[in-house]
Design a protein around this motif. Structure first.
Motif, PDB file in Angstrom:
ATOM      1  N   TRP A  86      38.528  36.184  37.196  1.00 12.76           N
ATOM      2  CA  TRP A  86      37.467  36.248  38.194  1.00 12.76           C
ATOM      3  C   TRP A  86      36.753  37.596  38.158  1.00 12.76           C
ATOM      4  O   TRP A  86      35.551  37.678  38.446  1.00 12.76           O
ATOM      5  CB  TRP A  86      37.963  35.896  39.587  1.00 12.76           C
ATOM      6  CG  TRP A  86      38.881  36.853  40.298  1.00 12.76           C
ATOM      7  CD1 TRP A  86      40.207  36.722  40.489  1.00 12.76           C
ATOM      8  CD2 TRP A  86      38.509  38.068  40.966  1.00 12.76           C
ATOM      9  NE1 TRP A  86      40.710  37.770  41.211  1.00 12.76           N
ATOM     10  CE2 TRP A  86      39.681  38.616  41.525  1.00 12.76           C
ATOM     11  CE3 TRP A  86      37.308  38.758  41.149  1.00 12.76           C
ATOM     12  CZ2 TRP A  86      39.704  39.822  42.232  1.00 12.76           C
ATOM     13  CZ3 TRP A  86      37.310  39.963  41.865  1.00 12.76           C
ATOM     14  CH2 TRP A  86      38.506  40.474  42.389  1.00 12.76           C
ATOM     15  N   ARG A  87      37.458  38.656  37.789  1.00 13.23           N
ATOM     16  CA  ARG A  87      36.799  39.961  37.656  1.00 13.23           C
ATOM     17  C   ARG A  87      35.770  39.936  36.518  1.00 13.23           C
ATOM     18  O   ARG A  87      34.687  40.514  36.633  1.00 13.23           O
ATOM     19  CB  ARG A  87      37.829  41.064  37.413  1.00 13.23           C
ATOM     20  CG  ARG A  87      38.610  41.453  38.665  1.00 13.23           C
ATOM     21  CD  ARG A  87      39.665  42.506  38.364  1.00 13.23           C
ATOM     22  NE  ARG A  87      40.393  42.880  39.564  1.00 13.23           N
ATOM     23  CZ  ARG A  87      40.015  43.838  40.410  1.00 13.23           C
ATOM     24  NH1 ARG A  87      38.900  44.517  40.182  1.00 13.23           N
ATOM     25  NH2 ARG A  87      40.724  44.110  41.481  1.00 13.23           N
ATOM     26  N   ALA A  88      36.132  39.261  35.399  1.00  8.07           N
ATOM     27  CA  ALA A  88      35.192  39.161  34.285  1.00  8.07           C
ATOM     28  C   ALA A  88      33.952  38.367  34.684  1.00  8.07           C
ATOM     29  O   ALA A  88      32.826  38.709  34.309  1.00  8.07           O
ATOM     30  CB  ALA A  88      35.877  38.504  33.090  1.00  8.07           C
ATOM     31  N   VAL A  89      34.153  37.320  35.475  1.00  6.58           N
ATOM     32  CA  VAL A  89      33.026  36.531  35.973  1.00  6.58           C
ATOM     33  C   VAL A  89      32.160  37.382  36.888  1.00  6.58           C
ATOM     34  O   VAL A  89      30.924  37.384  36.794  1.00  6.58           O
ATOM     35  CB  VAL A  89      33.529  35.273  36.717  1.00  6.58           C
ATOM     36  CG1 VAL A  89      32.369  34.567  37.411  1.00  6.58           C
ATOM     37  CG2 VAL A  89      34.240  34.322  35.760  1.00  6.58           C
ATOM     38  N   SER A 110      31.346  34.051  46.411  1.00  8.24           N
ATOM     39  CA  SER A 110      30.107  34.245  47.183  1.00  8.24           C
ATOM     40  C   SER A 110      28.965  34.685  46.285  1.00  8.24           C
ATOM     41  O   SER A 110      27.819  34.224  46.424  1.00  8.24           O
ATOM     42  CB  SER A 110      30.336  35.274  48.291  1.00  8.24           C
ATOM     43  OG  SER A 110      31.301  34.813  49.211  1.00  8.24           O
ATOM     44  N   ALA A 111      29.256  35.601  45.348  1.00  6.99           N
ATOM     45  CA  ALA A 111      28.224  36.087  44.431  1.00  6.99           C
ATOM     46  C   ALA A 111      27.705  34.964  43.537  1.00  6.99           C
ATOM     47  O   ALA A 111      26.502  34.883  43.241  1.00  6.99           O
ATOM     48  CB  ALA A 111      28.789  37.216  43.582  1.00  6.99           C
ATOM     49  N   ILE A 112      28.587  34.077  43.115  1.00  3.47           N
ATOM     50  CA  ILE A 112      28.168  32.939  42.291  1.00  3.47           C
ATOM     51  C   ILE A 112      27.222  32.036  43.081  1.00  3.47           C
ATOM     52  O   ILE A 112      26.188  31.592  42.570  1.00  3.47           O
ATOM     53  CB  ILE A 112      29.400  32.138  41.807  1.00  3.47           C
ATOM     54  CG1 ILE A 112      30.199  32.962  40.799  1.00  3.47           C
ATOM     55  CG2 ILE A 112      28.977  30.814  41.189  1.00  3.47           C
ATOM     56  CD1 ILE A 112      31.511  32.333  40.385  1.00  3.47           C
ATOM     57  N   HIS A 113      27.553  31.770  44.324  1.00  6.54           N
ATOM     58  CA  HIS A 113      26.697  30.911  45.150  1.00  6.54           C
ATOM     59  C   HIS A 113      25.328  31.550  45.370  1.00  6.54           C
ATOM     60  O   HIS A 113      24.299  30.855  45.333  1.00  6.54           O
ATOM     61  CB  HIS A 113      27.377  30.624  46.490  1.00  6.54           C
ATOM     62  CG  HIS A 113      28.370  29.498  46.421  1.00  6.54           C
ATOM     63  ND1 HIS A 113      28.050  28.203  46.727  1.00  6.54           N
ATOM     64  CD2 HIS A 113      29.691  29.501  46.070  1.00  6.54           C
ATOM     65  CE1 HIS A 113      29.113  27.428  46.562  1.00  6.54           C
ATOM     66  NE2 HIS A 113      30.132  28.194  46.173  1.00  6.54           N
TER      67      HIS A 113
END
Length: 679
Positions: A86-89, A110-113
């Motif tokens: 998830w850190r890499a994402v 949240s950042a992905i959304h």
């Protein structure tokens, strides 16, 4: 600002990308219709060097061209821990986890959304085979929380299995795209883009790489347009890419042994290596990405199999020949057993032909595999389909170029047929006449979709067909060349049939490897039934060399011009009746260097050297055991129960204080002197 190095590299990669049209179309369609489609995950799978990462590069370009946001991680670089993933994402989104307060999975989601609110977002995950135990977290705690207007592409050596495949929740969300080698047309386009226009040079590259993308990408082209482009990737170099999955020496030795025959199982490998193969090692072998389950056990991926065999032969020629001898001996013994029992021996025969001494035979048979096509007799109900197929073939006739290569010798074979020559077998086929004279002789070849892709005519030889064969253009020369006594011998009752005249085998594309491979089993059936096979194909090198490589011999005095006044055709015959089939097989493999070893292995003199403590039945069991037969196979051959075979094996182990059947086989092959200190 001028063009950057990166932009120039991208342009070059765009021009050099070939093939994968279907895979790119799938991605493009899903990307443009994401709101009306159910699928959200594309699963790309394939063995090492199959071009998975290159395809992800292409997908990423397509996504950016359509205005989508791209997010890409590689598990091989990030590591398999959920925290690392998830850190890499998070960092791929342009956000540093360390700048968030607090840094968490929640902040990443949240950042992905937020990113997806500004347009389509595509997450690319490479090297998924390395995710390990984090697969559960990725599937249950990460993906379910992603927004619906998002597409995920997961690439790895293995397809997504387990809950991914069987869960009713995940199953409809996944599109599976297993990658295979590139086609000849793909290779041709790639090399032409590189400036190579010589067909022979392109053929040489094709047979060296066999469409393997990584091998293709490592080409050496000298300045000045040298036409002898050669792959920098040798067979051993290519093999090392695959063998990174198998670093242990024990596992590599099993892979070499597994390359001897097309299919293998644990007991066969134990017999071949003359030591018990532990279940733990066989389990590791079966789980490699280039090993798959087959009807007769397990198989190496075809390209891995060929590379392993070639490397094995070059590194350890004596051991390779010894193993081949065992394999041939086992095949021949099974064939002889099958003949005695009257059962189907096509699988054993197919395996034996892989050891054929003729390079053209090996080249033609190299690409033979289980076909998806099926045969259907022609009668009044489908006669129009046969006629429609013939009409379509004539309307769409074009030149053919048939290419094949022999792995053992490295020989390349190329056959060019004009459009007219491609129709010779079809034009000589009288459909209506044969339907009347020999019902059942004509058969359609249909593909999996039911479309007619071939038409064959195998006329049984008996009292009801001899007169027709005596006057038919392609067969009359043969039957008129026979003495009256010989012709009379062939006038048997229809239910007996003394042989088969192969009048025609026509397919709609001889360049298609699967269709070309269909021709061999069509000949297998009468050949293995113990029959006289006669055929007179068009007088072209492709057909003549194919006949001769299969063991057909020219019949003196049976030449004719049935294909046209300027085309003198020969007639060939192959007789496998009665005891001739085993001798035919031995003749086929006699030049391969393996037959002498096979005969030595099955020599009963070795068994006779055993101590007198073995009973006659135990000696029979021992003889078969050394050839790699399993208990059920030994039981079938000796017409006894499997329990009886097990009893005899256990009795022999007890007599010589041995632990397993592998030690027993070694004792027998060593001449019957037991090791006083068995390991």
């Amino acid at each position: 600002m001028g063009q950057t190095i990166g932009e120039r590299m991208n342009e070059w990669m765009e021009r050099r990308f070939v093939g994968r049209r279907f895979e790119c179309d799938v991605f493009g369609q899903l990307l443009s219709a994401i709101h009306s489609r159910t699928e959200r995950i594309i699963n790309i799978s394939g063995t090492a060097g199959m071009g998975k990462t290159t395809l992800l590069d292409r997908y990423e370009s397509l996504a950016l061209a359509q205005g989508a946001h791209s997010l890409r991680i590689d598990i091989a670089e990030t590591g398999s821990g959920s925290d690392r993933i998830w850190r890499a994402v998070f960092e791929g989104l342009g956000r540093s986890a360390e700048q968030e307060a607090p840094a968490s999975l929640e902040a990443c989601i949240s950042a992905i959304h937020r990113k997806s609110e500004n347009g389509m977002l595509v997450l690319f995950v490479d090297s998924y085979e390395k995710i390990g135990s984090s697969d559960h977290w990725f599937r249950t705690a990460f993906l379910p929380r992603l927004p619906m207007n998002m597409l995920i592409v997961v690439a790895g050596r293995y397809s997504l299995e387990g809950p991914w495949r069987h869960s009713p929740a995940w199953k409809p969300l996944i599109i599976r795209l297993p990658l295979t080698e590139l086609s000849y047309e793909d290779i041709h386009g790639y090399l032409q883009e590189s400036g190579e226009t010589d067909d022979e040079a392109i053929d040489a590259v094709w047979f060296r790489t066999l469409g393997h993308p990584l091998s293709l990408s490592l080409l050496n082209s000298s300045d000045g347009g040298d036409k002898a482009m050669q792959p920098l990737f040798s067979f051993e170099d290519r093999l090392e890419v695959w063998l990174r999955e198998a670093p242990e020496e024990e596992l590599r030795q099993l892979l070499f042994a597994a390359s001897i025959t097309r299919s293998f199982h644990q007991e066969w490998l134990s017999a071949l290596l003359e030591k018990e193969v532990a279940s733990t090692w066989f389990e590791k072998l079966s789980k490699l990405s280039f090993v798959s389950r087959a009807s007769e056990g397990w198989q190496l991926h075809e390209r891995v199999w060929e590379a392993m065999r070639r490397t094995f032969r070059e590194r350890m020629p004596d051991t390779f020949e010894r193993y081949c001898g065992k394999a041939v001996g086992r095949c021949l013994a099974k064939i002889e057993e099958g003949i005695r029992q009257g059962r189907d021996i096509s699988r054993e025969f197919a395996e034996a032909l892989r050891f054929a001494g003729n390079p053209i035979m090996r080249a033609h048979y190299r690409h033979a595999r289980e076909s998806r096509h099926y045969m259907e007799p022609v009668d009044a109900g489908n006669r129009e389909e046969a006629a429609a197929y013939a009409a379509r073939r004539r309307d769409e006739a074009r030149p053919w170029t048939v290419r094949c290569a022999d792995l053992e010798s490295g020989a390349l074979f190329r056959y060019d047929l004009t459009a007219e020559e491609s129709l010779l077998r079809l034009n000589a086929l009288p459909i209506d006449e044969l339907l009347e004279e020999s019902p059942g002789a004509l058969k359609l070849i249909r593909n999996a979709a039911g479309i007619v892709v071939g038409l064959t005519a195998l006329i049984p030889i008996h009292e009801g067909t001899i007169d027709y064969l005596m006057r038919a253009p392609l067969s009359r020369a043969y039957f008129q060349s026979l003495s009256p006594v010989r012709r009379q011998e062939l006038r048997v009752a229809p239910e007996q049939s003394s042989g088969v005249f192969v009048y025609s085998i026509d397919v709609d594309n001889l360049e298609d490897e699967e269709l070309r491979g269909d021709i061999i089993p069509i000949l297998f059936e009468p050949l293995l039934a113990g029959s006289l096979l006669v055929q007179s194909p068009p007088p072209l090198p492709y057909f003549a060399q194919a006949c001769e490589s299969l063991g057909f011999e020219e019949t003196p005095g049976a030449r004719h011009t049935g294909y046209g006044d300027e085309k003198v055709a020969l007639t060939y015959a192959l007789d496998t009746r009665k005891s001739r089939l085993p001798s035919y097989l031995r003749r086929m493999i006699s030049d391969s260097g393996s037959l002498a070893t096979a005969e030595t292995m099955s020599d009963q003199s070795t068994i006779s050297q055993l101590p007198e403590r073995l009973t006659a039945r135990e000696q029979e069991v021992a003889a078969l055991l050394t050839q790699g037969f399993t208990n059920p196979e030994i039981a079938a051959r000796l017409y006894v129960s499997e329990a009886a075979v097990k009893k005899h094996v256990n009795a022999m182990l007890s007599k010589f204080n041995l632990k397993n059947r592998t030690q027993l086989a070694k004792l027998i092959l060593d001449g019957g002197s037991p090791d006083p200190f068995p390991s």
